[in-house]
Scaffold this motif. Structure first.
Motif, mmCIF file in Angstrom:
data_model
loop_
_atom_site.group_PDB
_atom_site.id
_atom_site.type_symbol
_atom_site.label_atom_id
_atom_site.label_comp_id
_atom_site.label_asym_id
_atom_site.label_seq_id
_atom_site.Cartn_x
_atom_site.Cartn_y
_atom_site.Cartn_z
ATOM 1 N N ARG A 20 0.832 -1.210 0.000
ATOM 2 C CA ARG A 20 0.000 0.000 0.000
ATOM 3 C C ARG A 20 0.862 1.255 0.000
ATOM 4 N NH1 ARG A 20 -5.511 -0.830 3.560
ATOM 5 N NH2 ARG A 20 -6.207 -2.734 2.503
ATOM 6 N N GLY A 21 2.146 1.066 0.214
ATOM 7 C CA GLY A 21 3.106 2.154 0.164
ATOM 8 C C GLY A 21 4.467 1.554 -0.128
ATOM 9 N N VAL A 22 5.324 2.289 -0.825
ATOM 10 C CA VAL A 22 6.615 1.752 -1.240
ATOM 11 C C VAL A 22 7.718 2.771 -0.977
ATOM 12 C CG1 VAL A 22 7.986 0.896 -3.194
ATOM 13 C CG2 VAL A 22 5.543 0.344 -3.060
ATOM 14 N N ILE A 23 8.848 2.266 -0.485
ATOM 15 C CA ILE A 23 10.056 3.083 -0.358
ATOM 16 C C ILE A 23 11.140 2.395 -1.180
ATOM 17 C CG2 ILE A 23 11.774 4.103 1.175
ATOM 18 C CD1 ILE A 23 9.748 3.950 3.450
ATOM 19 N N TYR A 43 5.937 4.601 13.617
ATOM 20 C CA TYR A 43 5.297 4.006 12.449
ATOM 21 C C TYR A 43 5.855 2.602 12.195
ATOM 22 C CZ TYR A 43 3.792 8.786 11.627
ATOM 23 O OH TYR A 43 3.238 10.039 11.776
ATOM 24 N N ASP A 44 4.961 1.620 12.255
ATOM 25 C CA ASP A 44 5.330 0.237 11.952
ATOM 26 C C ASP A 44 5.079 0.033 10.462
ATOM 27 O OD1 ASP A 44 5.207 -2.561 11.465
ATOM 28 O OD2 ASP A 44 4.840 -2.932 13.591
ATOM 29 N N LEU A 45 6.141 -0.125 9.684
ATOM 30 C CA LEU A 45 5.982 -0.230 8.239
ATOM 31 C C LEU A 45 5.181 -1.469 7.840
ATOM 32 C CD1 LEU A 45 9.465 0.914 6.858
ATOM 33 C CD2 LEU A 45 7.421 2.279 7.355
ATOM 34 N N THR A 46 5.297 -2.539 8.619
ATOM 35 C CA THR A 46 4.536 -3.752 8.311
ATOM 36 C C THR A 46 3.043 -3.507 8.475
ATOM 37 O OG1 THR A 46 6.371 -5.156 9.033
ATOM 38 C CG2 THR A 46 4.196 -6.173 8.892
ATOM 39 N N LYS A 47 2.667 -2.846 9.566
ATOM 40 C CA LYS A 47 1.250 -2.557 9.801
ATOM 41 C C LYS A 47 0.699 -1.587 8.759
ATOM 42 C CE LYS A 47 1.141 -3.498 14.768
ATOM 43 N NZ LYS A 47 0.912 -2.926 16.127
ATOM 44 N N HIS A 48 1.554 -0.694 8.287
ATOM 45 C CA HIS A 48 1.133 0.246 7.248
ATOM 46 C C HIS A 48 1.219 -0.372 5.854
ATOM 47 C CE1 HIS A 48 1.455 3.358 10.384
ATOM 48 N NE2 HIS A 48 0.725 4.110 9.583
ATOM 49 N N GLU A 49 1.660 -1.627 5.790
ATOM 50 C CA GLU A 49 1.803 -2.357 4.526
ATOM 51 C C GLU A 49 2.718 -1.617 3.551
ATOM 52 O OE1 GLU A 49 -1.800 -4.309 2.975
ATOM 53 O OE2 GLU A 49 -2.802 -3.593 4.788
ATOM 54 N N VAL A 50 3.834 -1.128 4.109
ATOM 55 C CA VAL A 50 4.836 -0.427 3.314
ATOM 56 C C VAL A 50 6.000 -1.360 3.039
ATOM 57 C CG1 VAL A 50 6.530 1.457 3.297
ATOM 58 C CG2 VAL A 50 4.215 1.866 4.167
ATOM 59 N N SER A 51 6.363 -1.503 1.785
ATOM 60 C CA SER A 51 7.495 -2.336 1.393
ATOM 61 C C SER A 51 8.700 -1.466 1.071
ATOM 62 C CB SER A 51 7.148 -3.175 0.153
ATOM 63 O OG SER A 51 6.221 -4.177 0.476
ATOM 64 N N ILE A 52 9.868 -1.922 1.520
ATOM 65 C CA ILE A 52 11.122 -1.269 1.133
ATOM 66 C C ILE A 52 11.727 -2.105 0.014
ATOM 67 C CG2 ILE A 52 13.417 -0.553 1.861
ATOM 68 C CD1 ILE A 52 12.349 -0.186 4.664
ATOM 69 N N LYS A 74 -3.942 8.762 -11.099
ATOM 70 C CA LYS A 74 -3.102 8.322 -9.990
ATOM 71 C C LYS A 74 -3.480 6.905 -9.570
ATOM 72 C CE LYS A 74 -2.098 12.825 -7.883
ATOM 73 N NZ LYS A 74 -2.146 13.617 -6.627
ATOM 74 N N MET A 75 -2.486 6.152 -9.126
ATOM 75 C CA MET A 75 -2.739 4.799 -8.638
ATOM 76 C C MET A 75 -3.025 4.783 -7.138
ATOM 77 S SD MET A 75 0.016 2.499 -10.785
ATOM 78 C CE MET A 75 -0.685 0.967 -10.172
ATOM 79 N N ASN A 76 -2.847 5.953 -6.509
ATOM 80 C CA ASN A 76 -3.103 6.085 -5.062
ATOM 81 C C ASN A 76 -2.248 5.159 -4.217
ATOM 82 O OD1 ASN A 76 -5.109 8.110 -5.400
ATOM 83 N ND2 ASN A 76 -6.595 6.531 -5.942
ATOM 84 N N ILE A 77 -1.036 4.897 -4.685
ATOM 85 C CA ILE A 77 -0.042 4.152 -3.910
ATOM 86 C C ILE A 77 1.151 5.091 -3.715
ATOM 87 C CG2 ILE A 77 1.508 2.159 -3.830
ATOM 88 C CD1 ILE A 77 -0.444 0.723 -5.707
ATOM 89 N N PRO A 78 1.346 5.613 -2.493
ATOM 90 C CA PRO A 78 2.459 6.539 -2.276
ATOM 91 C C PRO A 78 3.803 5.838 -2.404
ATOM 92 C CG PRO A 78 1.414 5.989 -0.187
ATOM 93 C CD PRO A 78 0.562 5.387 -1.268
ATOM 94 N N VAL A 79 4.670 6.402 -3.233
ATOM 95 C CA VAL A 79 5.989 5.820 -3.473
ATOM 96 C C VAL A 79 7.056 6.861 -3.166
ATOM 97 C CG1 VAL A 79 7.526 4.779 -5.175
ATOM 98 C CG2 VAL A 79 5.055 4.368 -5.313
ATOM 99 N N SER A 80 7.954 6.524 -2.272
ATOM 100 C CA SER A 80 9.092 7.390 -1.943
ATOM 101 C C SER A 80 10.344 6.798 -2.570
ATOM 102 C CB SER A 80 9.298 7.493 -0.427
ATOM 103 O OG SER A 80 8.191 8.106 0.200
ATOM 104 N N ILE A 81 11.072 7.612 -3.303
ATOM 105 C CA ILE A 81 12.343 7.166 -3.879
ATOM 106 C C ILE A 81 13.459 7.962 -3.214
ATOM 107 C CG2 ILE A 81 13.744 7.013 -5.954
ATOM 108 C CD1 ILE A 81 11.192 6.763 -7.553
ATOM 109 N N ILE A 82 14.324 7.246 -2.507
ATOM 110 C CA ILE A 82 15.428 7.882 -1.780
ATOM 111 C C ILE A 82 16.707 7.720 -2.578
ATOM 112 C CG2 ILE A 82 16.808 7.853 0.327
ATOM 113 C CD1 ILE A 82 14.391 6.781 1.803
ATOM 114 N N THR A 83 17.385 8.826 -2.823
ATOM 115 C CA THR A 83 18.635 8.749 -3.562
ATOM 116 C C THR A 83 19.689 9.661 -2.950
ATOM 117 O OG1 THR A 83 19.648 8.980 -5.756
ATOM 118 C CG2 THR A 83 17.944 10.569 -5.184
#
Length: 227
Positions: A20-23, A43-52, A74-83
């Motif tokens: 449901r969310g991606v980093i 924030y528990d990433l597992t409970k928020h269904e966020v995948s790294i 929009k796909m309504n899936i928040p994606v963070s890209i860290i660089t």
């Protein structure tokens, strides 16, 4: 992008299709540290269904484009890209500001096609993750202790007779991060693992206004869909 993903989209990365969310991160150090930092922020990433998703390189655009639709919706899936910014300082720790600005603009321009999508590019304040941790007002001391534990035989990382880290610490850190010829590189994965353990054991207090780790915090909040 399709041909690239056919070669590199393995089982460790394919979980981005079910989250449901991606980093998206460039390496193991970020993958190890971000869940710990998120936990300290509450924030528990597992409970928020966020995948790294660790792409192991700067090839994050190939993965990010999965979240672009042909119809522009929009796909309504928040994606963070860290660089990383990947502009190194001189041996005294001074940065070339125009060069930094030019590189930042260059990275941002590559994301023009994402427009107002849910894919958010987040760039380190300076150079690399490790440099930002070294400069962090919240985690600098824990980072130094972690470096010392991993590289215990490196004189520049040892403390002086008063129990303080030497001024030479920064110089040696720059050399190791720069992979200077004849100098063994920094063991980033071992340091990240040690630092993660210290953060949990010491219940480190993370300042949301800490300018050097704010980019990590922003990435976590966006992926967790925290407004």
């Amino acid at each position: 992008n399709y041909s690239y993903l056919k070669r590199f989209l393995d089982v460790t990365k394919s979980n981005l299709f079910f989250a449901r969310g991606v980093i998206i991160v460039e390496g193991w150090a970020e993958e190890i540290l971000i869940p710990t930092i998120a936990e300290r922020l509450g924030y528990d990433l597992t409970k928020h269904e966020v995948s790294i998703v660790n792409v192991g390189s700067t090839a994050y655009l190939h993965f990010a484009k999965i979240f672009l639709r042909n119809d522009g919706k929009k796909m309504n899936i928040p994606v963070s890209i860290i660089t990383d910014l990947d502009i190194r300082p001189d041996e005294n720790g001074n940065f070339n500001s125009p060069e930094e600005s030019e590189k930042r603009i260059s990275i941002e321009n590559a994301f023009n096609e994402f427009g107002d999508s849910d894919v958010k590019l987040i760039i380190a304040k300076q150079w690399t993750l490790e440099w930002c941790l070294f400069k962090s007002s919240s985690l600098s001391m824990d980072f130094k202790e972690s470096v010392l534990k991993v590289h215990s035989k490196t004189d520049e990382f040892k403390k002086d007779e008063h129990g303080s880290f030497k001024s030479e610490f920064q110089f040696k850190l720059i050399q190791k991060l720069s992979k200077k010829e004849g100098v063994a590189p920094l063991d980033k994965v071992a340091i990240a693992n040690t630092l993660s353990e210290r953060i949990i054991e010491n219940q480190a207090v993370l300042d949301p206004k800490d300018e050097y780790i704010k980019y990590l915090i922003d990435a976590i909040l966006h992926a967790c869909n925290v407004q």
